[in-house]
Design an enzyme around this catalytic site. Structure first.
Site, mmCIF file in Angstrom:
data_model
loop_
_atom_site.group_PDB
_atom_site.id
_atom_site.type_symbol
_atom_site.label_atom_id
_atom_site.label_comp_id
_atom_site.label_asym_id
_atom_site.label_seq_id
_atom_site.Cartn_x
_atom_site.Cartn_y
_atom_site.Cartn_z
ATOM 1 N N GLY A 13 0.820 -1.202 0.000
ATOM 2 C CA GLY A 13 0.000 0.000 0.000
ATOM 3 C C GLY A 13 0.858 1.258 0.000
ATOM 4 N N ASN B 201 -7.950 3.811 9.083
ATOM 5 C CA ASN B 201 -7.324 2.659 9.721
ATOM 6 C C ASN B 201 -7.440 2.666 11.240
ATOM 7 O OD1 ASN B 201 -5.546 4.856 8.765
ATOM 8 N ND2 ASN B 201 -4.042 3.919 10.109
ATOM 9 N N GLN C 134 -7.760 -0.170 3.823
ATOM 10 C CA GLN C 134 -8.538 -0.766 4.919
ATOM 11 C C GLN C 134 -9.932 -1.241 4.503
ATOM 12 O OE1 GLN C 134 -7.583 -1.579 7.986
ATOM 13 N NE2 GLN C 134 -5.548 -0.665 7.921
ATOM 14 N N SER D 85 -3.938 -3.222 -0.652
ATOM 15 C CA SER D 85 -2.807 -3.973 -0.069
ATOM 16 C C SER D 85 -3.245 -5.389 0.264
ATOM 17 C CB SER D 85 -2.321 -3.237 1.183
ATOM 18 O OG SER D 85 -1.296 -3.964 1.802
ATOM 19 N N HIS E 120 -1.828 -7.720 2.538
ATOM 20 C CA HIS E 120 -1.722 -8.339 3.874
ATOM 21 C C HIS E 120 -2.840 -7.942 4.837
ATOM 22 C CE1 HIS E 120 0.233 -5.044 6.393
ATOM 23 N NE2 HIS E 120 0.330 -4.535 5.194
ATOM 24 N N THR F 244 11.478 -7.414 -11.448
ATOM 25 C CA THR F 244 10.840 -8.731 -11.575
ATOM 26 C C THR F 244 9.719 -8.838 -10.558
ATOM 27 O OG1 THR F 244 12.926 -9.667 -12.320
ATOM 28 C CG2 THR F 244 11.268 -11.237 -11.498
ATOM 29 N N CYS G 238 2.551 5.382 17.103
ATOM 30 C CA CYS G 238 2.654 5.537 15.659
ATOM 31 C C CYS G 238 3.771 4.641 15.168
ATOM 32 C CB CYS G 238 2.807 7.005 15.265
ATOM 33 S SG CYS G 238 4.446 7.506 14.909
HETATM 34 N N1 PLP Z 1 -2.856 3.048 3.934
HETATM 35 C C1 PLP Z 1 -3.595 2.662 4.995
HETATM 36 C C2 PLP Z 1 -4.923 3.296 5.255
HETATM 37 C C3 PLP Z 1 -3.114 1.662 5.849
HETATM 38 O O1 PLP Z 1 -3.853 1.285 6.904
HETATM 39 C C4 PLP Z 1 -1.849 1.078 5.574
HETATM 40 C C5 PLP Z 1 -1.279 0.063 6.473
HETATM 41 O O2 PLP Z 1 -1.570 0.013 7.639
HETATM 42 C C6 PLP Z 1 -1.131 1.511 4.434
HETATM 43 C C7 PLP Z 1 -1.676 2.501 3.648
HETATM 44 C C8 PLP Z 1 0.189 0.930 4.085
HETATM 45 O O3 PLP Z 1 0.046 -0.335 3.470
HETATM 46 P P1 PLP Z 1 1.252 -1.377 3.441
HETATM 47 O O4 PLP Z 1 1.418 -1.895 4.825
HETATM 48 O O5 PLP Z 1 0.809 -2.439 2.466
HETATM 49 O O6 PLP Z 1 2.449 -0.642 2.933
#
Ligand code: PLP
Length: 399
Positions: free
Chosen positions: A71, A151, A179, A199, A201, A237, A326
């Site tokens: 993300g 988030n 999210q 994202s 995960h 790659t 944070c």
């Molecule tokens: N944006 C939001 C709203 C998120 O909650 C997160 C991860 O917590 C990200 C971006 C970042 O994603 P990634 O962990 O895949 O880099």
């Protein structure tokens, strides 16, 4: 000791079906998708199949999906990519005060390098006003970047309405849907979105994989140059096992989304109700109802430090998250809660519980058994709580 994982907004376990499929692409079907031979071709076919699965879950075309390392990279590609591609039109960007750092820090970097930033405020539940967005647009505005679901507090923004305005005013609209994607319906066409970050995960896929939806016709200058993979938008790659796992996770999310959302919302509501019954001076952060992510609960428990609560919960096997922690490990209160008007003190005492597929009613019962005891013990050390309680007892006695 029982272990209860309630931090699914941070990350999720990889679904066993996803892991099993990925293993094949590590050990058996390991060809480079750019190779012309049969090994390469079989990986390439699986990669394109995954692209289709990701696209389907957001109602996009496969050619509009660019895979990234997650993300964060997708947010960076969207914001820097548009800033550079459209700099001749203008240098003004609109965002909100509750974005993830992957968006805020990227925008602020641009603001230090010749771009102008408008950061929109939110109300006490974390909502952005559509009117504010409309008023902030100027002739030199090139990008609006607003998240779909927050988030920390789970607030779901009126993305379709903002998208409509952006389209009318001919401004590119980027949405961080990390999210919400895979948890609630997301439709890039219905929401009038030009760019969207997702994202893997967060939806039971592997870490280190994500994607940026780039609507056909939108220009984005690449950040990573090299072999020209991903239609020259992101060289390197491809992480084929990861991407193929992400595709599988999207297929599973499409099948399970409605039932997962219903179950998680019920568990979340049971936990909130139980906390409110058992603990005094608790505040729910974020909205109630359908404009909140189903698996998200965020509460401030007054007269306690969130960090102390988290550590005590962890000792009892419960994994949650604190609005005050944070990613850099600083103890500053959450910028999201402060933007919603919470005082530093109340923001410091906030806790986020985020539910997932494996959680059960017994998990909630266990938290409801442990949390009140922990709160009571920690509040015994708070002179402020003592004072408040004392004056309440005096008032009751006087009646
Ligand atoms: N944006 C939001 C709203 C998120 O909650 C997160 C991860 O917590 C990200 C971006 C970042 O994603 P990634 O962990 O895949 O880099």
């Amino acid at each position: 000791m029982r272990r209860v994982y309630l931090d699914h907004s941070a990350t999720t376990p990889v679904d066993p079906e996803v892991a099993e499929l990925m293993m094949t692409y590590y050990t058996e079907k390991y060809g480079n998708p750019s190779s012309v031979h049969s090994f390469g071709r079989e990986t390439k076919a699986a990669l394109e199949n995954a692209r289709e699965s990701v696209a389907n879950l957001m109602n996009a075309e496969p050619t509009e999906i660019t895979f990234t390392s997650g993300g964060t990279e997708a947010d960076n590609l969207a914001i820097f990519g548009v800033a550079e591609a459209y700099s001749k039109k203008g240098k003004h960007i609109i965002t909100s005060a509750v974005e993830h750092n992957a968006v805020i820090d990227t925008c602020e970097f641009l603001a230090k390098n010749g771009y102008e930033l408008t950061i929109l405020p939110v109300d006490e539940e974390g909502f952005i006003s559509v009117d504010d967005v409309a008023k902030a647009i100027r002739p030199d505005t090139i990008l609006i970047t607003i998240m779909h679901a927050n988030n920390e507090v789970g607030t779901i923004q009126p993305i379709a309405e903002i998208g409509k305005i952006a389209k009318e005013k001919d401004v590119i609209f980027h949405v961080d849907a990390v999210q919400s994607f895979g948890k609630i319906p997301v439709d890039v066409k219905a929401m009038n979105v030009d760019l969207m970050t997702v994202s893997s995960h967060k939806i039971y896929g592997p870490k280190g994989v994500g994607a940026l939806y780039i609507r056909r016709g939108v220009r984005v200058i690449p950040r990573v140059h090299g072999g020209g993979q991903e239609r020259k938008r992101r060289s390197g790659t491809e992480n084929t096992p990861g991407i193929i796992g992400f595709g599988k996770a999207c297929e599973l999310a499409a099948q399970r989304m409605a039932q997962d959302a219903e179950r998680e919302a019920a568990l979340r509501d049971k936990l909130l109700e139980g906390i409110m019954e058992r603990i005094d001076y608790v505040k729910l952060n974020g909205p109630r109802g359908e404009n909140r992510l189903p698996g998200n609960l965020n509460v401030s428990i007054q007269f306690i430090e969130g960090e102390a609560l988290l550590l005590s919960l962890d000792l009892m096997g419960i994994a949650a998250s604190s609005g005050s922690a944070c990613t850099s490990g600083s103890l500053d209160p959450s910028h999201v809660l402060l933007a919603m008007g919470l005082s530093h003190e109340i923001a410091h005492g906030s806790l986020r519980f985020s539910f997932g597929r494996q959680n059960t009613e017994e998990d909630v019962d266990y938290v409801l058994e442990q949390l009140p005891k922990i709160v009571e013990r920690l509040r015994m050390m708070s002179p402020l709580y003592d004072q408040v309680k004392h004056s309440k007892t005096q008032k009751a006695n006087a009646l």
